[in-house]
Design a protein around this motif. Structure first.
Motif, short mmCIF file in Angstrom:
data_model
loop_
_atom_site.label_atom_id
_atom_site.label_comp_id
_atom_site.label_asym_id
_atom_site.label_seq_id
_atom_site.Cartn_x
_atom_site.Cartn_y
_atom_site.Cartn_z
N VAL A 1 -16.92 -18.97 18.26
CA VAL A 1 -16.69 -17.66 18.87
C VAL A 1 -16.28 -16.60 17.84
O VAL A 1 -16.76 -15.46 17.92
N TYR B 1 -18.64 -13.44 17.11
CA TYR B 1 -18.11 -12.11 17.39
C TYR B 1 -18.23 -11.23 16.14
O TYR B 1 -18.66 -10.08 16.20
N ASP C 1 -18.54 -3.36 22.37
CA ASP C 1 -19.88 -3.95 22.42
C ASP C 1 -19.89 -5.36 21.84
O ASP C 1 -20.59 -6.25 22.35
N GLU D 1 -17.57 -7.55 21.88
CA GLU D 1 -17.02 -8.49 22.86
C GLU D 1 -18.03 -8.75 23.98
O GLU D 1 -18.24 -9.90 24.40
N ASP D 2 -18.65 -7.68 24.48
CA ASP D 2 -19.64 -7.86 25.55
C ASP D 2 -20.80 -8.75 25.11
O ASP D 2 -21.24 -9.63 25.84
N THR E 1 -20.92 -10.91 22.56
CA THR E 1 -20.48 -12.28 22.31
C THR E 1 -20.38 -13.05 23.62
O THR E 1 -20.81 -14.20 23.74
N SER E 2 -19.82 -12.40 24.63
CA SER E 2 -19.71 -13.02 25.95
C SER E 2 -21.10 -13.34 26.50
O SER E 2 -21.32 -14.42 27.06
N GLU E 3 -22.01 -12.40 26.34
CA GLU E 3 -23.35 -12.59 26.89
C GLU E 3 -24.06 -13.76 26.22
O GLU E 3 -24.78 -14.52 26.87
N PHE F 1 -22.68 -16.48 24.84
CA PHE F 1 -22.13 -17.75 25.32
C PHE F 1 -22.53 -18.00 26.78
O PHE F 1 -22.83 -19.13 27.15
N ARG F 2 -22.55 -16.96 27.56
CA ARG F 2 -22.94 -17.11 28.97
C ARG F 2 -24.40 -17.59 29.07
O ARG F 2 -24.71 -18.48 29.85
N VAL G 1 -30.19 -11.28 22.53
CA VAL G 1 -29.19 -10.47 23.23
C VAL G 1 -28.98 -9.14 22.50
O VAL G 1 -28.89 -8.08 23.12
#
Lengths: 240, 180
Positions: free
Chosen positions: B32, B36, B48, B50-51, B53-55, B57-58, B84
């Protein structure tokens, strides 16, 4: 792009905010790129907050909790096998929720879709980061959900898509045994002729799913498509 | 640019770490921070990064299997991140501003303590600029000064500082292009 838009982009970036959307020109990309390069130099800015790392960790664990049915299982593996094969730390969360999928069978596919979409709230909220006002709902009225079968060019059904009217609205796409592998762009086509790129679906061994909030009027949706890296449409669904 | 991660990506990346993660927590925590940071280098702002990075992993959570090696997990995360990020720029500006090249970025994602070349490269870019151009960019980007603070430091008006920054970035972009 105007000078004001460039200035706005840079000011947002320097304040660690997401810049606003606008249509850039190719000649401006060099300027924006070098601004990003310079911005990334101070090393203290480039590492994540501990709070973010922990929050994302918790929310990803929540995917296998509330959104158990959203995780595609490898072909040939039953739900039980898939749960058993899960890493211990996260599978323990899922076992306590095993009754929910059975309850779904009684409320029909549309409501089930609404459930699944709502069930991904935690995960997709963090993915999009812009759905703070949403409230998860377990069951939705049928008229709040529109659906369509994702069909290949030869008519073979690859999966399905659901659009759920709420505030914000949601779209859910799923493919199973589709033959698709990799990442596909999910695009929504509106009845007024406009197109909206809504997100990315990752398929593994033919299966995958995706859900996200969308800033469109669900009643104005005409169809949805999945496109591969070449821009080729591999599946189309018409909303009913 | 749209990309589809596949086995060819892993093959092209060369030898991968063959060990495996004991659980998802380990896989997440191992990647992570670097993911990031990579995203931050590509978008330049925390929100952005954070968004995205989340996307990543999701999107990768479902397809990834723990039987995959660490190298394969990283390769898949990187391939997903590439897509992404491309989708992000398409949404944000309608065209791609930065991109992820798996051939280049894989070593970065696999390194225990990744170092980007952002610092040395920025030094080269700034060194090639006239003094007043270099100074406005140092004040704004490296020293965290506002436009007003930068204007005061340079003894010019705020509007002139904005113009100076714009012209300095234009020239810096040309320099950066020549360095590639």
């Amino acid at each position: 792009m105007t000078d004001d838009q460039i200035e706005g982009f840079i000011e947002s970036m320097l304040e660690d905010r997401a810049p606003k959307e606008f249509v850039a020109t190719r000649e401006d990309t060099g300027l924006l790129r070098v601004a990003i390069e310079l911005r990334a130099v101070p090393s203290e800015c480039a590492w994540p907050d501990e709070e973010f790392v922990l929050s994302l960790h918790q929310r990803l664990a929540g995917i296998t909790d509330a959104g158990a049915e959203l995780v595609p299982f490898p072909p040939g593996m039953s739900h039980r096998h898939a749960v058993a094969g899960r890493p211990r730390a996260w599978s323990s969360h899922r076992r306590s929720k095993r009754k929910e999928p059975r309850a779904l069978a009684a409320v029909g596919k549309a409501a089930a879709a609404a459930f699944l979409v709502a069930g991904t709230f935690g995960a997709t909220q963090l993915a999009g980061g812009h759905s703070q006002g949403a409230s998860p709902q377990r069951v939705a009225a049928a008229n709040t959900v529109r659906s369509g079968e994702l069909l290949a060019a030869d008519g073979r059904q690859l999966g399905e898509t659901y659009a759920y009217r709420a505030n914000p609205s949601w779209v859910f796409m799923s493919v199973q045994n589709s033959g698709l592998v990799g990442t596909y762009i999910c695009e929504l086509h509106l009845a007024n002729g406009n197109n909206v790129m809504a997100g990315v679906l990752v398929a593994y061994n033919g299966s995958g799913d995706w859900a996200h909030t969308v800033n469109v009027d669900v009643s104005g949706l005409h169809s949805a498509t999945l496109e591969n890296s070449s821009g080729e449409v591999v599946a189309t669904a018409t909303f009913s | 640019m749209r990309t589809v991660p596949n086995e060819a990506d892993a093959v092209r990346l060369g030898p991968l770490d063959e060990s495996v993660y004991p659980d998802w927590d380990s896989a997440y925590l191992d990647n992570v921070g670097r993911l990031y940071r990579l995203m931050y280098l590509k978008v330049g702002n925390r929100a952005d990064a954070e968004d995205l990075t989340s996307e990543v992993f999701r999107a990768a959570l479902g397809p990834l299997r723990l039987t995959a090696s660490k190298g394969e997990v990283r390769a898949y995360l990187l391939a997903t991140a590439r897509t992404v990020l491309a989708a992000h720029w398409q949404r944000r500006l309608g065209l791609e501003v930065t991109h992820i090249d798996p051939d280049i970025e894989f070593d970065y994602l696999a390194s225990p303590a990744p170092e980007s070349d952002a610092g040395p490269r920025a030094e080269k870019i700034l060194a090639a600029l006239p003094g007043h151009y270099r100074r406005i960019l140092e004040l704004r980007f490296l020293e965290g000064c506002s436009v007003k603070e930068s204007a005061t430091a340079l003894a010019i008006s705020v509007s002139n500082a904005k113009v100076l920054q714009f012209r300095a970035l234009r020239m810096a972009a040309r320099v950066a292009e020549e360095l590639e």
